[in-house]
Design a protein around this motif. Structure first.
Motif, PDB file in Angstrom:
ATOM      1  N   ARG A  95      -3.220   9.183  -5.427  1.00  0.00           N
ATOM      2  CA  ARG A  95      -2.101  11.077  -4.883  1.00  0.00           C
ATOM      3  C   ARG A  95      -1.436  10.557  -3.910  1.00  0.00           C
ATOM      4  NH1 ARG A  95      -6.580  11.903  -7.069  1.00  0.00           N
ATOM      5  NH2 ARG A  95      -7.358  14.452  -7.841  1.00  0.00           N
ATOM      6  N   ALA A  96      -1.859   9.256  -3.294  1.00  0.00           N
ATOM      7  CA  ALA A  96      -0.812   9.038  -2.795  1.00  0.00           C
ATOM      8  C   ALA A  96       0.926   8.681  -2.883  1.00  0.00           C
ATOM      9  CB  ALA A  96      -0.861   7.266  -2.117  1.00  0.00           C
ATOM     10  N   GLN A  97       1.647   8.956  -2.513  1.00  0.00           N
ATOM     11  CA  GLN A  97       3.165   9.488  -2.730  1.00  0.00           C
ATOM     12  C   GLN A  97       4.729   8.384  -2.283  1.00  0.00           C
ATOM     13  OE1 GLN A  97       4.168  11.432  -5.364  1.00  0.00           O
ATOM     14  NE2 GLN A  97       1.557  11.624  -5.630  1.00  0.00           N
ATOM     15  N   GLY A  98       3.686   7.342  -1.114  1.00  0.00           N
ATOM     16  CA  GLY A  98       4.337   6.419  -0.818  1.00  0.00           C
ATOM     17  C   GLY A  98       4.798   5.465  -1.623  1.00  0.00           C
ATOM     18  N   ASN A  99       5.908   3.999  -1.436  1.00  0.00           N
ATOM     19  CA  ASN A  99       7.132   3.203  -1.632  1.00  0.00           C
ATOM     20  C   ASN A  99       5.760   2.348  -2.081  1.00  0.00           C
ATOM     21  OD1 ASN A  99       9.693   4.087  -0.671  1.00  0.00           O
ATOM     22  ND2 ASN A  99       9.317   5.016  -2.795  1.00  0.00           N
ATOM     23  N   VAL A 100       4.976   2.333  -1.412  1.00  0.00           N
ATOM     24  CA  VAL A 100       3.740   1.065  -0.426  1.00  0.00           C
ATOM     25  C   VAL A 100       2.574   2.339  -0.573  1.00  0.00           C
ATOM     26  CG1 VAL A 100       2.715  -0.659   0.653  1.00  0.00           C
ATOM     27  CG2 VAL A 100       5.261  -0.498   0.073  1.00  0.00           C
ATOM     28  N   ILE A 101       1.076   1.518  -0.857  1.00  0.00           N
ATOM     29  CA  ILE A 101       0.276   2.436  -0.996  1.00  0.00           C
ATOM     30  C   ILE A 101      -0.667   1.170   0.137  1.00  0.00           C
ATOM     31  CG2 ILE A 101      -1.820   3.528  -1.189  1.00  0.00           C
ATOM     32  CD1 ILE A 101      -0.647   3.703  -3.927  1.00  0.00           C
ATOM     33  N   GLY A 102      -0.857   1.662   1.679  1.00  0.00           N
ATOM     34  CA  GLY A 102      -2.273   0.310   2.377  1.00  0.00           C
ATOM     35  C   GLY A 102      -3.371   1.513   1.944  1.00  0.00           C
ATOM     36  N   ARG A 103      -4.195   0.543   1.951  1.00  0.00           N
ATOM     37  CA  ARG A 103      -5.611   0.599   1.519  1.00  0.00           C
ATOM     38  C   ARG A 103      -6.646  -0.043   2.955  1.00  0.00           C
ATOM     39  NH1 ARG A 103     -10.646   0.019   2.286  1.00  0.00           N
ATOM     40  NH2 ARG A 103     -12.217  -0.414   0.205  1.00  0.00           N
TER      41      ARG A 103
END
Length: 274
Positions: A87-95
């Motif tokens: 569901r994340a829309q960012g270019n980069v996804i932090g987890r």
């Protein structure tokens, strides 16, 4: 020529019964020198006050990009993680974990790392915020990770409490990752394996610092050993027998006796002071 815009960063936080730590985790994600585009908390059937605390944070910080979802189809970290990453829309996804407390410049350092288009994922060192000599511990953690990187050469590990992945890289490996229905594997190592199999580069970024709890040291020796041997089971699942890849496992085993002793002493002192 205008400068290339920095990538947008989403932060995904899987949570299950994390009322003791979720406020500090989400608040740290809000107060960043470079703001995240969204902070996604995915609640996996919590039965405690996790949902209420996140709702309170949303009321207290109405302009913050905190989003709350429930993942009630399956119990487990992997389906909960996947729900958030999808569901994340960012270019980069932090987890990060629900007990992670990222440093105020974490998003900024992630953006700098991913300004290099060749970086598909990144990870950094951790600071154990509930142990004494925290900054010394951060330096030690950084040195251990650098040493392991030298041993493993081209193969780099991701660390689930402090990692980020380019959205395109996640979409490339998403259907290859293990579901781990038996909860036997290290999901971050599984991600690392699939990134490597797809020739996607994982960078180690020493300035990308996250705090985390050392509560794992409170486990019994048996439970701790089962947790640490997730390294062995994950690599065996993928048919990887290189002993160098198991170096982190032996590091975790080595630090357990001293770390547990220090934590017990600290807990007793806090109890006496209360």
């Amino acid at each position: 020529m205008p400068p290339t815009p920095l990538p947008t960063v989403s932060i995904v936080i899987p949570a299950y019964n994390e009322e003791a730590s979720i406020r500090a985790c989400v608040t740290a994600a809000i107060f960043q020198t470079s703001p995240a585009s969204e902070i996604i908390v995915v609640d996996n059937k919590s039965t405690d006050g996790t949902a209420g605390i996140v709702a309170a944070i949303q009321r207290e910080h109405p302009d913050s990009p905190v989003l709350y979802f429930q993942q009630n189809e399956e119990q487990g970290l992997v389906p909960t993680r996947n729900f958030g990453l999808d569901r994340a829309q960012g270019n980069v996804i932090g987890r990060i974990d629900a007990d992670s407390v990222i440093e105020p410049n974490w998003v900024e350092e992630v953006q700098k790392a991913f300004a290099d288009e060749g970086v598909a994922a990144a990870t950094g060192p951790v600071l154990y915020y509930d142990m004494p000599l925290r900054r010394f511990g951060l330096k030690a953690d950084d040195q251990v990770r650098r040493f392991i990187l030298k041993l493993s050469r081209d193969y780099h590990f991701l660390f689930g409490s402090n990692m980020a992945i380019r959205r395109t890289a996640w979409l490339a490996i998403r259907d290859q990752t293990c579901r781990d229905e038996g909860d036997e594997l290290h999901e971050d190592i599984d991600l690392s394996v699939h990134l490597a199999q797809n020739d996607l580069t994982v960078a180690y970024v020493p300035t990308m610092v996250s705090g985390m709890s050392a509560r794992r040291l409170e486990d019994s020796p048996r439970d701790y050993a089962y947790y640490v041997r997730r390294f062995e089971r994950t690599y065996a699942r993928h048919g990887l027998m290189n002993p160098v890849l198991r170096a982190p496992m032996w590091v975790f085993f080595a630090i357990y006796p001293l770390g547990k002793t220090i934590r017990v002493i600290r807990q007793r002192r806090l109890a006496r002071a209360a």
